[in-house]
Motif scaffolding. Sequence first.
Motif, PDB file in Angstrom:
ATOM      1  N   SER A  49       1.148  -0.746  -0.224  1.00  0.00           N
ATOM      2  CA  SER A  49      -0.444  -0.039   0.216  1.00  0.00           C
ATOM      3  C   SER A  49       1.127   1.875   0.224  1.00  0.00           C
ATOM      4  O   SER A  49       0.541   2.159  -0.465  1.00  0.00           O
ATOM      5  CB  SER A  49      -0.661  -0.541   1.363  1.00  0.00           C
ATOM      6  OG  SER A  49      -0.278  -0.041   2.560  1.00  0.00           O
ATOM      7  N   GLY A  50       1.732   1.226   0.057  1.00  0.00           N
ATOM      8  CA  GLY A  50       3.067   2.484   0.260  1.00  0.00           C
ATOM      9  C   GLY A  50       3.213   3.068   1.567  1.00  0.00           C
ATOM     10  O   GLY A  50       3.832   3.942   1.659  1.00  0.00           O
ATOM     11  N   LYS A  51       2.127   2.437   2.852  1.00  0.00           N
ATOM     12  CA  LYS A  51       1.831   3.383   4.215  1.00  0.00           C
ATOM     13  C   LYS A  51       3.114   3.034   4.825  1.00  0.00           C
ATOM     14  O   LYS A  51       3.375   3.840   6.230  1.00  0.00           O
ATOM     15  CB  LYS A  51       0.306   2.229   5.055  1.00  0.00           C
ATOM     16  CG  LYS A  51      -0.438   2.850   4.095  1.00  0.00           C
ATOM     17  CD  LYS A  51      -1.857   2.198   5.027  1.00  0.00           C
ATOM     18  CE  LYS A  51      -3.339   2.769   5.154  1.00  0.00           C
ATOM     19  NZ  LYS A  51      -4.288   2.336   5.400  1.00  0.00           N
ATOM     20  N   ARG A  84       7.940  10.890   6.454  1.00  0.00           N
ATOM     21  CA  ARG A  84       6.953  11.932   7.697  1.00  0.00           C
ATOM     22  C   ARG A  84       8.351  11.672   8.989  1.00  0.00           C
ATOM     23  O   ARG A  84       8.367  12.767   9.184  1.00  0.00           O
ATOM     24  CB  ARG A  84       5.999  11.066   8.367  1.00  0.00           C
ATOM     25  CG  ARG A  84       4.315  11.109   6.997  1.00  0.00           C
ATOM     26  CD  ARG A  84       3.059  12.087   7.763  1.00  0.00           C
ATOM     27  NE  ARG A  84       3.097  10.231   8.172  1.00  0.00           N
ATOM     28  CZ  ARG A  84       2.038   8.925   7.656  1.00  0.00           C
ATOM     29  NH1 ARG A  84       1.919   9.648   6.151  1.00  0.00           N
ATOM     30  NH2 ARG A  84       2.318   7.995   7.787  1.00  0.00           N
ATOM     31  N   ALA A  85       8.017  10.754   9.629  1.00  0.00           N
ATOM     32  CA  ALA A  85       9.187  10.208  10.458  1.00  0.00           C
ATOM     33  C   ALA A  85      10.508  10.802  10.174  1.00  0.00           C
ATOM     34  O   ALA A  85      11.384  12.073  11.025  1.00  0.00           O
ATOM     35  CB  ALA A  85       9.888   9.079  11.807  1.00  0.00           C
ATOM     36  N   LYS A 114       1.827   2.715  12.502  1.00  0.00           N
ATOM     37  CA  LYS A 114       3.078   1.875  11.190  1.00  0.00           C
ATOM     38  C   LYS A 114       3.842   3.475  11.544  1.00  0.00           C
ATOM     39  O   LYS A 114       4.895   3.436  11.434  1.00  0.00           O
ATOM     40  CB  LYS A 114       2.402   1.994  10.207  1.00  0.00           C
ATOM     41  CG  LYS A 114       2.330   0.940   9.549  1.00  0.00           C
ATOM     42  CD  LYS A 114       1.686   0.454   8.262  1.00  0.00           C
ATOM     43  CE  LYS A 114       2.226  -1.082   7.877  1.00  0.00           C
ATOM     44  NZ  LYS A 114       1.611  -1.518   6.394  1.00  0.00           N
ATOM     45  N   ASP A 115       3.318   4.335  12.756  1.00  0.00           N
ATOM     46  CA  ASP A 115       3.765   6.176  12.577  1.00  0.00           C
ATOM     47  C   ASP A 115       4.837   5.761  14.172  1.00  0.00           C
ATOM     48  O   ASP A 115       6.126   5.984  13.689  1.00  0.00           O
ATOM     49  CB  ASP A 115       3.006   7.502  12.551  1.00  0.00           C
ATOM     50  CG  ASP A 115       2.214   7.883  11.527  1.00  0.00           C
ATOM     51  OD1 ASP A 115       3.163   7.969  10.405  1.00  0.00           O
ATOM     52  OD2 ASP A 115       1.205   7.596  11.605  1.00  0.00           O
ATOM     53  N   GLU A 116       4.301   5.055  14.126  1.00  0.00           N
ATOM     54  CA  GLU A 116       5.113   4.599  15.606  1.00  0.00           C
ATOM     55  C   GLU A 116       6.410   3.810  15.254  1.00  0.00           C
ATOM     56  O   GLU A 116       7.581   3.830  15.583  1.00  0.00           O
ATOM     57  CB  GLU A 116       4.203   3.906  17.214  1.00  0.00           C
ATOM     58  CG  GLU A 116       5.438   3.905  18.405  1.00  0.00           C
ATOM     59  CD  GLU A 116       5.890   5.433  18.758  1.00  0.00           C
ATOM     60  OE1 GLU A 116       6.993   4.421  19.784  1.00  0.00           O
ATOM     61  OE2 GLU A 116       5.455   5.826  17.816  1.00  0.00           O
ATOM     62  N   VAL A 117       6.132   2.869  14.664  1.00  0.00           N
ATOM     63  CA  VAL A 117       7.063   1.683  14.781  1.00  0.00           C
ATOM     64  C   VAL A 117       8.084   3.007  13.238  1.00  0.00           C
ATOM     65  O   VAL A 117       9.393   2.215  13.562  1.00  0.00           O
ATOM     66  CB  VAL A 117       6.907   0.754  12.434  1.00  0.00           C
ATOM     67  CG1 VAL A 117       7.811  -0.021  12.463  1.00  0.00           C
ATOM     68  CG2 VAL A 117       5.814  -0.558  13.274  1.00  0.00           C
ATOM     69  N   ALA A 118       7.761   3.847  12.479  1.00  0.00           N
ATOM     70  CA  ALA A 118       8.190   4.325  11.894  1.00  0.00           C
ATOM     71  C   ALA A 118       9.087   5.422  12.624  1.00  0.00           C
ATOM     72  O   ALA A 118      10.948   5.672  12.573  1.00  0.00           O
ATOM     73  CB  ALA A 118       7.879   5.327  10.584  1.00  0.00           C
TER      74      ALA A 118
END
Length: 413
Positions: A222-224, A231-232, A393-397
């Motif tokens: 998906s590219g997410k 972003r990160a 995924k934001d936290e993983v990043a």
Amino acid sequence: MKSLQGKTILLGITGGIAAFKAASLTSMLVKKGAEVHVIMTESAKQFITELTLQSLSKQRVYSDTFQERDPSSISHIDLADSADLVLVAPATANILAKMAHGLADDMLSTTLLAATSPVMVAPAMNVHMYQHPAVLNNIDILSRRGIQFIEPGEGLLACGYVGKGRLEEPEAIVRCVESFFALSSRPESQPEQPLKGRKVVITAGGTVERIDPVRYISNDSSGKMGFALARAALAMGAEVTLVAARTDEEPPQAAGLRVVKVESAQQMYDAVLGVWEDCDILIKAAAVSDYRPKEQAAAKIKKSGDTMLLELVKTTDILETLGKTKNKQFLVGFAAETGDTEAFAKEKLVRKNCDLIVANNVAEAGAGFGLDTNIVSIYDTQGVVAQWPLLTKDEVARRLLLLFAERMTGISV
């Protein structure tokens, strides 16, 4: 080492056979320096006593919303306000449902609704219960809200089944708690932007290999994850180039972000090669097609016959090519697997000469394609570097970029 010194942890214990492990968990958290306040459900009290947990925590244990012993305060509000982290272990399917849908009919669920601190959950239940669509949907709802999950282990369950559903061992839960506080706390001397001045290249999405003008071969991506990494990296001060193939949504738009749109594996290879020499970190999160049609038809291929033969040829392995030519660059690959994740990730790390490999089993609930969550393990040549539970995924990043910054500079971030 008292790594949790000064931290207040609210430990919720719900009613399953795994509740007996809460005694060891409480003891370990206290030994690490944490102040542990325990809330038990009535069902949990069928498996372990309040006295046991009171003795181990050296704190009053709570179970009844209406048992207010201090008229100057409301217990569930005070507990929620004082917590640096709420940890529910074990978490039954029942408490997950209550959390997902905002029910508050006992001391623990009421306190959870009042909590503003981060919440970490360690599920434990029968394998079929854990795989039930209702439970998986509740986990997805909670993950989207930022609840962090400590995945259950696999093995012989109390019910006699063998499968996924065992509460993770207390030692592993404590490591997750320590990792959470280590990543969420910053020394005052630490720069707010650990990647300031760094040039970061990130690939995202699935490449497209055309069969004809209306048909193609691609990958489920998906590219997410790539977008979250972009972003990160921007938030940490990096100058970011995002090479995006086919994605479920449009790439983010932000100052300092350069987006290069591509379609095929060859186009992605050319785009990456164009920025490779000048970059500091390259993160290949895209799913690149391993093969492409040998011939691409100029017009739509019309249906004829019961079968169709399509000859495929290998595409250029972008990550392997970069691994052979890297000098100063920090190279990170991704490995999406469906089994034997660790073995395949380690082999890929060595064969492609990466500095780190980020691996996930896309067959696991919450870690598949198109989701807003992921479960990852990170490997280097010495073995596993980190393993994180179900996270957004934001936290993983965010965690990954902090890890990359630390590896590049040698400064703990």
